[in-house]
Design a protein around this motif. Structure first.
Motif, PDB file in Angstrom:
ATOM      1  N   ASP A   1      44.204  35.711  34.279  1.00 28.74           N
ATOM      2  CA  ASP A   1      43.685  37.029  34.824  1.00 28.74           C
ATOM      3  C   ASP A   1      42.965  36.631  36.324  1.00 28.74           C
ATOM      4  O   ASP A   1      43.512  37.305  37.213  1.00 28.74           O
ATOM      5  CB  ASP A   1      43.007  37.935  33.943  1.00 28.74           C
ATOM      6  CG  ASP A   1      43.663  38.315  32.960  1.00 28.74           C
ATOM      7  OD1 ASP A   1      45.039  38.605  33.053  1.00 28.74           O
ATOM      8  OD2 ASP A   1      43.052  38.561  31.766  1.00 28.74           O
ATOM      9  N   MET A   2      42.151  35.611  36.310  1.00 29.88           N
ATOM     10  CA  MET A   2      41.520  35.104  37.683  1.00 29.88           C
ATOM     11  C   MET A   2      42.619  34.539  38.429  1.00 29.88           C
ATOM     12  O   MET A   2      42.444  34.782  39.528  1.00 29.88           O
ATOM     13  CB  MET A   2      40.196  34.411  37.255  1.00 29.88           C
ATOM     14  CG  MET A   2      39.186  34.794  36.451  1.00 29.88           C
ATOM     15  SD  MET A   2      38.476  36.320  37.623  1.00 29.88           S
ATOM     16  CE  MET A   2      37.999  35.193  39.083  1.00 29.88           C
ATOM     17  N   LEU A   3      43.464  33.847  37.977  1.00 28.83           N
ATOM     18  CA  LEU A   3      44.481  33.024  39.037  1.00 28.83           C
ATOM     19  C   LEU A   3      45.284  33.942  39.446  1.00 28.83           C
ATOM     20  O   LEU A   3      45.596  33.795  40.801  1.00 28.83           O
ATOM     21  CB  LEU A   3      45.402  32.254  38.036  1.00 28.83           C
ATOM     22  CG  LEU A   3      44.699  30.954  37.551  1.00 28.83           C
ATOM     23  CD1 LEU A   3      45.914  30.294  36.332  1.00 28.83           C
ATOM     24  CD2 LEU A   3      44.416  29.850  38.601  1.00 28.83           C
TER      25      LEU A   3
ATOM     26  N   VAL B   1      50.006  37.585  43.459  1.00 32.37           N
ATOM     27  CA  VAL B   1      50.325  36.530  42.264  1.00 32.37           C
ATOM     28  C   VAL B   1      50.527  37.675  41.129  1.00 32.37           C
ATOM     29  O   VAL B   1      49.988  38.070  40.529  1.00 32.37           O
ATOM     30  CB  VAL B   1      49.388  35.761  41.858  1.00 32.37           C
ATOM     31  CG1 VAL B   1      49.613  35.192  40.857  1.00 32.37           C
ATOM     32  CG2 VAL B   1      48.847  34.740  43.030  1.00 32.37           C
ATOM     33  N   PRO B   2      51.887  37.895  41.262  1.00 32.57           N
ATOM     34  CA  PRO B   2      52.476  39.042  40.116  1.00 32.57           C
ATOM     35  C   PRO B   2      52.437  38.613  38.598  1.00 32.57           C
ATOM     36  O   PRO B   2      52.378  39.080  37.545  1.00 32.57           O
ATOM     37  CB  PRO B   2      53.780  39.408  40.472  1.00 32.57           C
ATOM     38  CG  PRO B   2      54.380  38.085  41.323  1.00 32.57           C
ATOM     39  CD  PRO B   2      53.185  37.700  42.015  1.00 32.57           C
ATOM     40  N   ALA B   3      52.470  37.051  38.474  1.00 33.77           N
ATOM     41  CA  ALA B   3      52.513  36.593  37.253  1.00 33.77           C
ATOM     42  C   ALA B   3      51.613  35.018  37.253  1.00 33.77           C
ATOM     43  O   ALA B   3      51.820  34.199  38.386  1.00 33.77           O
ATOM     44  CB  ALA B   3      54.263  36.293  36.736  1.00 33.77           C
ATOM     45  N   ALA B   4      51.018  34.934  36.014  1.00 29.29           N
ATOM     46  CA  ALA B   4      50.345  33.495  36.060  1.00 29.29           C
ATOM     47  C   ALA B   4      50.136  33.438  34.430  1.00 29.29           C
ATOM     48  O   ALA B   4      49.787  34.220  33.798  1.00 29.29           O
ATOM     49  CB  ALA B   4      48.976  33.397  36.652  1.00 29.29           C
ATOM     50  N   SER B   5      50.321  32.031  33.943  1.00 32.69           N
ATOM     51  CA  SER B   5      50.047  31.886  32.701  1.00 32.69           C
ATOM     52  C   SER B   5      49.607  30.293  32.564  1.00 32.69           C
ATOM     53  O   SER B   5      50.078  29.510  33.511  1.00 32.69           O
ATOM     54  CB  SER B   5      51.329  32.054  31.804  1.00 32.69           C
ATOM     55  OG  SER B   5      52.359  31.108  32.040  1.00 32.69           O
ATOM     56  N   ASN B   6      49.217  29.893  31.215  1.00 32.42           N
ATOM     57  CA  ASN B   6      48.784  28.561  31.099  1.00 32.42           C
ATOM     58  C   ASN B   6      48.344  28.386  29.778  1.00 32.42           C
ATOM     59  O   ASN B   6      48.062  29.133  28.823  1.00 32.42           O
ATOM     60  CB  ASN B   6      47.465  28.145  32.181  1.00 32.42           C
ATOM     61  CG  ASN B   6      46.244  28.805  31.935  1.00 32.42           C
ATOM     62  OD1 ASN B   6      46.111  29.846  31.079  1.00 32.42           O
ATOM     63  ND2 ASN B   6      45.092  28.282  32.352  1.00 32.42           N
ATOM     64  N   ASP B   7      48.170  26.998  29.552  1.00 27.41           N
ATOM     65  CA  ASP B   7      47.868  26.406  28.390  1.00 27.41           C
ATOM     66  C   ASP B   7      46.913  25.487  28.787  1.00 27.41           C
ATOM     67  O   ASP B   7      47.024  24.198  28.977  1.00 27.41           O
ATOM     68  CB  ASP B   7      49.202  25.650  27.585  1.00 27.41           C
ATOM     69  CG  ASP B   7      48.682  25.284  26.463  1.00 27.41           C
ATOM     70  OD1 ASP B   7      47.723  25.280  25.824  1.00 27.41           O
ATOM     71  OD2 ASP B   7      49.484  24.331  25.881  1.00 27.41           O
TER      72      ASP B   7
ATOM     73  N   ASP C   1      51.839  28.307  35.116  1.00 30.86           N
ATOM     74  CA  ASP C   1      52.885  28.628  36.005  1.00 30.86           C
ATOM     75  C   ASP C   1      52.207  29.777  36.750  1.00 30.86           C
ATOM     76  O   ASP C   1      51.600  30.652  36.164  1.00 30.86           O
ATOM     77  CB  ASP C   1      53.913  29.184  35.014  1.00 30.86           C
ATOM     78  CG  ASP C   1      54.989  28.174  34.457  1.00 30.86           C
ATOM     79  OD1 ASP C   1      55.628  27.573  35.031  1.00 30.86           O
ATOM     80  OD2 ASP C   1      54.653  27.814  33.384  1.00 30.86           O
ATOM     81  N   VAL C   2      52.344  29.840  37.978  1.00 32.63           N
ATOM     82  CA  VAL C   2      52.064  30.872  38.972  1.00 32.63           C
ATOM     83  C   VAL C   2      53.185  31.226  39.835  1.00 32.63           C
ATOM     84  O   VAL C   2      53.757  30.290  40.327  1.00 32.63           O
ATOM     85  CB  VAL C   2      50.796  30.320  39.879  1.00 32.63           C
ATOM     86  CG1 VAL C   2      50.308  31.399  40.795  1.00 32.63           C
ATOM     87  CG2 VAL C   2      49.735  29.912  38.953  1.00 32.63           C
ATOM     88  N   ILE C   3      53.282  32.600  39.929  1.00 31.27           N
ATOM     89  CA  ILE C   3      54.367  33.002  40.968  1.00 31.27           C
ATOM     90  C   ILE C   3      53.690  33.673  41.992  1.00 31.27           C
ATOM     91  O   ILE C   3      52.880  34.773  41.889  1.00 31.27           O
ATOM     92  CB  ILE C   3      55.165  34.115  40.312  1.00 31.27           C
ATOM     93  CG1 ILE C   3      56.081  33.381  38.887  1.00 31.27           C
ATOM     94  CG2 ILE C   3      56.170  34.527  41.214  1.00 31.27           C
ATOM     95  CD1 ILE C   3      57.054  32.405  39.207  1.00 31.27           C
TER      96      ILE C   3
END
Length: 144
Positions: free
Chosen positions: A27-29, A41-47, A55-57
């Protein structure tokens, strides 16, 4: 030219723990991974673990630019090291973030290694500086 390196730093007006955790929070990314005005940044996810991926778009107008990487090292509240995979990076490009107390804030030192050219390094420097400024603004907004 892959031996090219850039280093930049910024004092962020937030506690070290909050600054560190912002880099691991999708959410912060989405709020601060914007290397130029008008980008989103419409999408960001991580582990967020060593060996985990992110992954950041990034989006500029209608153009989407995927960025990704693998976390190589995460030392709680003090350091994050990850690979940097983008349309503009070389294989095995790597970013190191170091976090240290600085008065009432946190000094973030970002070192990015391996670039195809001086122009690519200089463009990334501008992008990372914009991202650090956006991080500071996002954390100030979160705190208020």
């Amino acid at each position: 030219m892959t031996d090219l390196t850039l280093t930049t730093s910024r004092t962020i007006a937030a506690p070290q723990q909050a600054v560190f955790e912002a880099w691991l929070n999708p959410d912060m990314l989405r709020q601060f991974m914007c290397p130029a005005p008008g980008m989103s940044v419409p999408a960001a996810s991580n582990d967020p673990r060593e060996g985990g991926r992110f992954d950041v778009i990034m989006k500029a107008g209608e153009d989407e630019m995927p960025h990704a990487g693998t976390y190589r090292k995460i030392t709680k509240h003090s350091q994050i090291v990850f690979t940097w995979e983008s349309p503009y990076s070389t294989d095995d490009s790597e970013v190191t973030l170091d976090f240290a107390p600085d008065g009432d804030g946190t000094k973030v030192t970002l070192t990015h290694v391996r670039f195809a050219s001086e122009e690519s390094r200089d463009n990334h420097l501008g992008g990372w500086n914009a991202i650090l400024d956006a991080l500071n603004a996002a954390l100030l907004e979160t705190a208020s």
